[in-house]
Design an enzyme around this catalytic site. Structure first.
Site, PDB file in Angstrom:
ATOM      1  N   CYS A 136      -2.082   2.928   9.069  1.00  0.00           N
ATOM      2  CA  CYS A 136      -3.363   1.906   8.558  1.00  0.00           C
ATOM      3  C   CYS A 136      -4.439   1.949   9.443  1.00  0.00           C
ATOM      4  CB  CYS A 136      -2.460   0.336   8.679  1.00  0.00           C
ATOM      5  SG  CYS A 136      -1.349   0.467   7.809  1.00  0.00           S
ATOM      6  N   HIS A 193       0.769  -1.179   0.030  1.00  0.00           N
ATOM      7  CA  HIS A 193      -0.098   0.035   0.010  1.00  0.00           C
ATOM      8  C   HIS A 193       0.934   1.264  -0.096  1.00  0.00           C
ATOM      9  CE1 HIS A 193      -3.694  -2.161   2.061  1.00  0.00           C
ATOM     10  NE2 HIS A 193      -4.024  -1.618   0.862  1.00  0.00           N
TER      11      HIS A 193
END
Ligand code: ARG
Length: 271
Positions: free
Chosen positions: A259, A165
């Site tokens: 996150c 990511h």
């Protein structure tokens, strides 16, 4: 440097586990201490509160062990919320849960047409939207992001599966600056980053391997994994205040502070 007080969304890791492997950090055979994960997450939440941020919470859903990673729940800018579409079926049911939360909170909703993993891959940096692709978010979703939010979207090609990511490879520090791991990006994306952010902080592989770039900055304070000591020192040299947090349990799923944190950007004034 001025700190901005932020509105954040988090999800308690009540049902956190590593039951499947959808990134190289995840080993379903390794033990996970969910109670410790909850305590570490509570410390992260307290850190944000101590900095004056507002933390909202979405109710965790049983059977969705990765729901703690709220950054993947959407992209919220200027009062608009774009829902997500996960690449992996194991996370698919998180999307409607987050979508319902945004809708109830009064955001203007947009639905993704392609795989889009929210703020895990979509980061607002000044007046540019940096959008990752290569592992999760589809390149085809970048055009939709530009159309919905009206910021120029800059595609960032990720090349190392450990940094799957964008928010594992790059941190937005303030309106002008980012920190990143150059080797996590394709040569072309590295050139774009040098052009856009000539003063960026370059992280080392050792920092990135403890998910040090998975950090949250309010423009002055940077909350990052305590193990990322070199990066913290570089940031302090630049005048940032660093706050180390230990999220060792959540790292077993490939996640760090960022996150766990979704920025809710209400309107233009508070972007
Ligand atoms: N296990 C999760 C996954 O692989 C971790 C997500 C981390 N989130 C993030 N924004 N990087 O999807």
């Amino acid at each position: 440097m001025d700190a901005t007080s932020q509105r954040l969304l988090m999800c308690r890791p009540t049902y956190f586990a590593v039951d499947y492997a959808i990134n190289p950090w995840m080993d379903p055979g390794a033990p996970v201490d969910t109670a410790l994960a909850v305590r570490q997450w509570e410390q992260l939440r307290q850190t944000y509160r101590d900095l004056g941020h507002t933390v909202e919470e979405i109710t965790p859903v049983p059977g969705l062990p990765d729901m703690v990673f709220a950054a993947n729940g959407g992209t919220v800018i200027d009062g608009k919320a774009m829902a997500v579409q996960f690449r992996d079926p194991q996370r698919a049911d998180e999307a409607p849960a987050y979508r319902a939360w945004f809708e109830a909170a009064g955001f203007e909703m947009y639905d993704p047409k392609h795989v889009n993993e929210g703020e895990g891959d979509v980061l607002l940096a000044g007046d540019h939207l940096l959008a990752g692709t290569g592992f999760r978010t589809a390149h085809s979703s970048h055009a939709q992001l530009q159309e919905v939010f009206g910021y120029p979207v800059i595609t960032m090609q990720l090349v190392d599966p450990r940094f799957y990511h964008l928010d594992t490879a790059l941190t937005v520090l303030d309106e002008r600056t980012v920190a990143y791991l150059p080797e996590a990006f394709s040569p072309g994306s590295q050139a774009v980053l040098r052009r856009l952010f000539p003063d960026a902080v370059h992280a080392t592989m050792a920092d990135a391997e403890v998910l040090g770039l998975n950090a949250v900055s309010d423009g002055r304070h940077v909350v990052l994994p305590a193990q990322a000591t070199d990066l913290a020192a570089k940031l302090r040299d630049r005048g940032y205040e660093t706050i180390g947090v230990d999220l060792s349990e959540l790292r077993k799923a490939g996640g760090g502070p960022k996150c766990c944190t979704l920025r809710l950007r209400q309107g233009k004034a508070s972007k």
